[in-house]
Write a protein that holds these residues in place. Structure first.
Motif, PDB file in Angstrom:
ATOM      1  N   CYS A 182     -52.491  -1.401  -7.295  1.00 57.78           N
ATOM      2  CA  CYS A 182     -51.176  -1.467  -7.347  1.00 57.78           C
ATOM      3  C   CYS A 182     -50.487  -2.646  -7.772  1.00 57.78           C
ATOM      4  O   CYS A 182     -51.261  -3.789  -7.772  1.00 57.78           O
ATOM      5  CB  CYS A 182     -50.672  -1.167  -6.095  1.00 57.78           C
ATOM      6  N   ASP A 183     -49.387  -2.599  -8.373  1.00 58.76           N
ATOM      7  CA  ASP A 183     -48.659  -3.622  -8.826  1.00 58.76           C
ATOM      8  C   ASP A 183     -47.779  -4.255  -7.712  1.00 58.76           C
ATOM      9  O   ASP A 183     -47.194  -3.325  -6.821  1.00 58.76           O
ATOM     10  CB  ASP A 183     -47.663  -3.217  -9.814  1.00 58.76           C
ATOM     11  N   THR A 184     -47.911  -5.458  -7.406  1.00 65.29           N
ATOM     12  CA  THR A 184     -47.145  -5.896  -5.906  1.00 65.29           C
ATOM     13  C   THR A 184     -45.688  -6.084  -6.113  1.00 65.29           C
ATOM     14  O   THR A 184     -45.236  -6.196  -4.949  1.00 65.29           O
ATOM     15  CB  THR A 184     -47.802  -7.330  -5.836  1.00 65.29           C
ATOM     16  N   ASP A 185     -45.059  -5.618  -7.306  1.00 63.34           N
ATOM     17  CA  ASP A 185     -43.653  -5.381  -7.401  1.00 63.34           C
ATOM     18  C   ASP A 185     -43.322  -4.078  -7.021  1.00 63.34           C
ATOM     19  O   ASP A 185     -41.974  -3.719  -6.876  1.00 63.34           O
ATOM     20  CB  ASP A 185     -42.911  -6.026  -8.573  1.00 63.34           C
ATOM     21  N   GLY A 186     -43.885  -3.328  -6.651  1.00 63.46           N
ATOM     22  CA  GLY A 186     -43.873  -2.081  -6.224  1.00 63.46           C
ATOM     23  C   GLY A 186     -43.701  -0.710  -7.509  1.00 63.46           C
ATOM     24  O   GLY A 186     -43.172   0.207  -7.218  1.00 63.46           O
ATOM     25  N   ILE A 187     -43.726  -1.267  -8.768  1.00 61.93           N
ATOM     26  CA  ILE A 187     -43.483  -0.500  -9.688  1.00 61.93           C
ATOM     27  C   ILE A 187     -44.770  -0.643 -10.939  1.00 61.93           C
ATOM     28  O   ILE A 187     -45.024  -1.720 -11.518  1.00 61.93           O
ATOM     29  CB  ILE A 187     -42.262  -0.868 -10.562  1.00 61.93           C
ATOM     30  N   ASP A 188     -45.531   0.442 -10.780  1.00 59.10           N
ATOM     31  CA  ASP A 188     -46.770   0.300 -11.782  1.00 59.10           C
ATOM     32  C   ASP A 188     -46.142   0.811 -13.243  1.00 59.10           C
ATOM     33  O   ASP A 188     -45.971   2.199 -13.526  1.00 59.10           O
ATOM     34  CB  ASP A 188     -47.674   1.404 -11.405  1.00 59.10           C
ATOM     35  N   GLY A 189     -45.771  -0.193 -14.177  1.00 64.44           N
ATOM     36  CA  GLY A 189     -45.340   0.176 -15.341  1.00 64.44           C
ATOM     37  C   GLY A 189     -43.872   0.491 -15.313  1.00 64.44           C
ATOM     38  O   GLY A 189     -42.971  -0.321 -14.849  1.00 64.44           O
ATOM     39  N   SER A 190     -43.523   1.570 -15.588  1.00 68.18           N
ATOM     40  CA  SER A 190     -42.059   2.083 -15.404  1.00 68.18           C
ATOM     41  C   SER A 190     -41.886   3.360 -14.706  1.00 68.18           C
ATOM     42  O   SER A 190     -40.841   4.104 -14.603  1.00 68.18           O
ATOM     43  CB  SER A 190     -41.568   2.478 -16.956  1.00 68.18           C
TER      44      SER A 190
END
Length: 417
Positions: free
Chosen positions: A347-355
């Protein structure tokens, strides 16, 4: 012991908690100035950073004002710091206007004032103020080309700052009369302050020819006026950047996940917090390491977790819905060929995987059986950069919404004997 799904998600949650700015200003607040305290910032975590700083500053008897720009949907309530939302990863007019106002506030700061800068990942796109002779449309087109090129984030940011009127230390130049303190949440391999958000307050002299060489390396053609702007926008005047404090890093998040794993009776091995490369190639490499751990107890003995961070890249070949973490995970699963005893989350820790709308995805040993039952060709989805669709159809997406932090990718492979 909990099931694989619950373990993987618990470790991700532990990593996220460690990456938040909450409580991180304790012990590193500057002294109160004679004049104003002006808070400026940008990034996906900047609104949460502003709210936490504001509370800590008030607790120390201080007052502040200022402006922070974050991604759409990532704002939080504040008392006196204005929060503006803008587009990411491709800049928009809202980010442009916010950057102009932030630069003006820095320029207005005098010798008795304190300028507090809050920077986190995403600031490069959110704090978009083109250099002279460059339009927002120019920067938008270049950002799209960079995002599709497969270039690592460090090289993308170097090009971005070479065309910026505010990044690459230029905000520090604007605030040169005031005391300056910068707080960072790192989303870059190596935690280089100059690379986080393209370092608006970190003075840096970069040869413009380096930025042009990156564009050539990835086959990105730019008009002649862009080439001229890059060459004429170099920072030449010396300036002090002020104190710099790192609030959260990828290593802090991975260490927190490792501690949680040990609480659950698992051996934990952090493979690195700065791993880069093509997502699908990283998946193949990690599959080999996981297989070795399962079969030989090396580099860790099961039951164990293999943790890693950093930022992979995806060279777009197909027209699918992807995300680098989902692509990594699908490549990992295919490379393991359904080997029992291995599950994983990425997972991306910002909650957004790419777009997309997910942070990432997860799988366990039932992935291939579920795919066969639904007639899903996992290899075909990987080939067309369509990992999001595959995991969505299998109900294995991880959806968190905005996490209000950003320490880059979190990858965890769980191995049970």
């Amino acid at each position: 012991m909990p099931n694989d799904h619950d373990i993987l998600h618990a470790l991700f949650e532990a990593a996220l908690k460690a990456a938040l700015p909450d409580g991180k200003f304790d012990g590193c607040l500057p002294g109160k100035p004679k004049g104003r305290t002006i808070v400026l910032g940008a990034g996906k975590a900047s609104a949460r950073m502003a709210a936490v700083f504001e509370e800590a500053w008030a607790g120390a008897g201080g007052r502040c004002q200022g402006l922070v720009v974050t991604r759409y949907g990532h704002a939080v309530p504040t008392q006196s710091i204005e929060i503006v939302e803008a587009a990411h990863p491709v800049p928009d007019e809202a980010g442009l206007e916010a950057a102009k106002r932030i630069l003006a506030l820095a320029q207005e700061a005098g010798p008795d004032d304190l300028v507090v800068c809050l920077m986190s990942g995403g600031a490069s796109a959110l704090l978009s103020l083109p250099a002279e002779g460059v339009t927002l449309a120019d920067k938008q087109a270049l950002n799209r080309a960079l995002l599709k090129s497969g270039a690592p984030i460090g090289e993308m940011n170097l090009v971005r700052k070479s065309l910026s009127a505010i990044k690459g230390g230029r905000l520090a130049v604007a605030a040169a009369r005031a005391q300056l303190v910068t707080y960072l949440i790192s989303d870059v391999p190596g935690d280089d302050p100059a690379s986080i958000g393209s370092g608006p307050t970190i003075p840096e002299r970069v040869d413009p020819e380096v930025a042009l060489a990156i564009l050539r390396r990835y086959g990105i053609d730019v008009p002649s006026h862009i080439v001229g702007a890059i060459r004429s926008n170099a920072v030449t005047e010396p300036v002090e950047g002020g104190a710099v404090h790192m609030l959260a890093t990828p290593k802090m998040a991975l260490d927190a996940a490792a501690a949680k794993a040990r609480e659950l009776g698992l051996n934990a091995l952090v493979l690195g917090d700065a791993l880069e490369g093509e997502a699908r190639e990283m998946g193949r490499v990690m599959a080999g390491i996981a297989h070795s751990a399962l079969m030989h107890g090396e580099p860790a003995r099961a039951p164990c977790v293999l943790l890693s961070g950093g930022e992979t890249t995806v060279t777009v070949r197909g027209q699918g819905r992807g995300g680098r973490n989902a692509e990594f995970l699908l490549s990992l699963a295919l490379s393991l060929k359904g080997e029992g005893g291995v599950s994983a989350i990425a997972c991306d820790t910002d909650g957004i995987d790419g777009s997309e709308d997910n942070a990432g995805a997860w799988f366990d040993s039932g992935l291939f059986e579920s795919a066969r039952a639904k007639g899903i060709d996992l290899a075909a989805h990987l080939e067309t950069n369509d990992a999001y669709t595959a995991f969505a159809q299998l109900d294995r997406l991880v959806v968190t919404g905005p996490t209000l932090t950003n320490v880059n990718d979190f990858r965890c492979i769980l191995i049970r004997p």
